[in-house]
Design an enzyme around this catalytic site. Sequence first.
Site, PDB file in Angstrom:
ATOM      1  N   GLU A 256       9.561  -0.025 -13.495  1.00 37.58           N
ATOM      2  CA  GLU A 256       7.212   0.007 -12.802  1.00 37.58           C
ATOM      3  C   GLU A 256       7.109  -0.756 -13.947  1.00 37.58           C
ATOM      4  OE1 GLU A 256       8.106   0.588  -9.444  1.00 37.58           O
ATOM      5  OE2 GLU A 256      10.517   2.160  -9.849  1.00 37.58           O
ATOM      6  N   CYS A 295      -0.839   2.674 -10.138  1.00 30.30           N
ATOM      7  CA  CYS A 295       0.029   1.226 -10.160  1.00 30.30           C
ATOM      8  C   CYS A 295      -0.019   0.616  -8.308  1.00 30.30           C
ATOM      9  CB  CYS A 295       1.071   1.673 -10.624  1.00 30.30           C
ATOM     10  SG  CYS A 295       1.857   2.972  -9.997  1.00 30.30           S
TER      11      CYS A 295
END
Length: 516
Positions: A256, A295
């Site tokens: 990720e 994020c």
Amino acid sequence: MKNLTSYLAGRWHTAERDFHVLVDPSTEEPVAQASSTGADFAGALEWARRSGGPALRELTFGQRGEILKAVAKKLREHRGELLALSRTNNGTTAGDGSFDVDGGGGALAVYGNLGLALGDRRFLLDGAGDQLVKTEAFWSQHVEVPKQGVAVHINAFNFPAWGFAEKFACAFLAGMPVVTKPATATALTAHRLVEIVIESGLLPAGALQLVVGATGDLLDRLGAQDVFAFTGSAATALALRAKRNLLAASVHVNVEADSLNAAVLAPDVAPGSPAFALFVADVAREVTQKAGQKCTAVRRILLPPALAGAATEALVARLAGTTTGNPADESVRMGPLATADQLRDALDGIAELLATTDLVHGTGRRIDGVGAPAGKGYFVGPTLLRSETPRERTPVHYREVFGPVATLLPFDGSAAQAAAIVALAEGTLVTSVYSNDDTWVRAFLAAGGSTTGRLYLGSDGSEGAGSGACFPQSQHGGPGRAGGGAELGGRRGLAPYLQRVALQGHRSLVERVAGV
Ligand code: NAP
């Protein structure tokens, strides 16, 4: 000063040198120190493989689910303490701390309930069976069994609690022991959280270990039955996923990474409508929540010609009302960046973006924070930029500024051009689209769906929590630049930790063995 220790092979390992000092990012005062020097990672992996794995595989999905629910409850009892640590070391406001701490507890609880629903089983059925020849004498049924290794989890600095919990919940429910490592600079919350879980005695021995500090030779020791899940920057991901032993043993690696997420305002949304108000509220929150250190934060805002003026004005008004400073001060709505390095990187990034954009709101520099000593703290105010060259691959599309910074991008109002502009970032975790026009949204999905892991739809009457929120039931992860990974998504989140096996044979034996 508090010494953050690692929990390995059933003991708390105290290092004697190479300490990294953790600070309060609002005041720059030291709050703890951490080092893993001298840790025995071979011993830790051995303990997980010999004790943790077998003990977990003895339990059913339902029993592991019960334990996850109990862990979530235990963490709720310590909520106030964890939120205070988050404020001290991550500079979070109460709301931002809750996003991390309560979000983590929520993920554990959701996976606990999933375990109860999966019930009294030690492996899972994957779909229905298929007849392979003219009779039932040769039949196929897919099942999923837990891998017999260790899941190593490395997390980013911005979500010390949620990052631990969302990965741990999936691996534990699947039946794999975990070695978790938070980012060192903000390890205070994760360290206490793991301490609470270990001290609770809820977990089988070897099911959870903690590394605070460097990982030494840990990753070099992973092999075929292990899993490595990483969250962090694309640069670190590239270096780690390229390790020879991981490639040679085909270790499942999930990444990720960075993402320049986009919010798109479609031309059908009238100023004053509920969808317009939702767009403004969502985007302003996604830029400022956790000071933009998410994020999933919105980095690019696409506006059609007729709405650009009204949308810009409304966003600037929202951002101007955001008080930046020390979250200990009650008037503060947005805290500092987490570390001196992050401040430096964000200011460098803004300068890089400003080479091809104009400043619409903010200073582009460090500011003093409300309630913080003058000259101290890693504060950046909400910052809005505008590009007049949205279709060129300028830094706006590839330089992730991990702070409260976003860029306005004009587009011609067509779904095709919006999708093409979004695609310039080469893969996002989430793209949000605000529209009541299902033809427009369908056209955007067809043209741009493959460039993102999640499409958040805002419309009149929708009640989204904002595009930045990751729900355990929905996939988190995106293609390309975003890492190519996939986490969560309910039962899908267990996949990396399970091996799918195609059982073949006479239907009756296959179905008796599989428990169909
Ligand atoms: P980072 O510098 O890449 O660090 C991430 C983690 O990797 C930290 O725990 C770090 O530990 C560890 N690490 C670094 N080098 C390592 C090595 N050689 N061996 C083993 N571990 C190593 O990223 P960050 O600054 O913490 O986080 C910010 C980035 O994460 C942003 O780019 C953001 O977009 C991304 N992020 C992505 C997601 C997502 O879900 N896609 C979520 C959150 C953040 P140390 O702290 O000890 O160096």
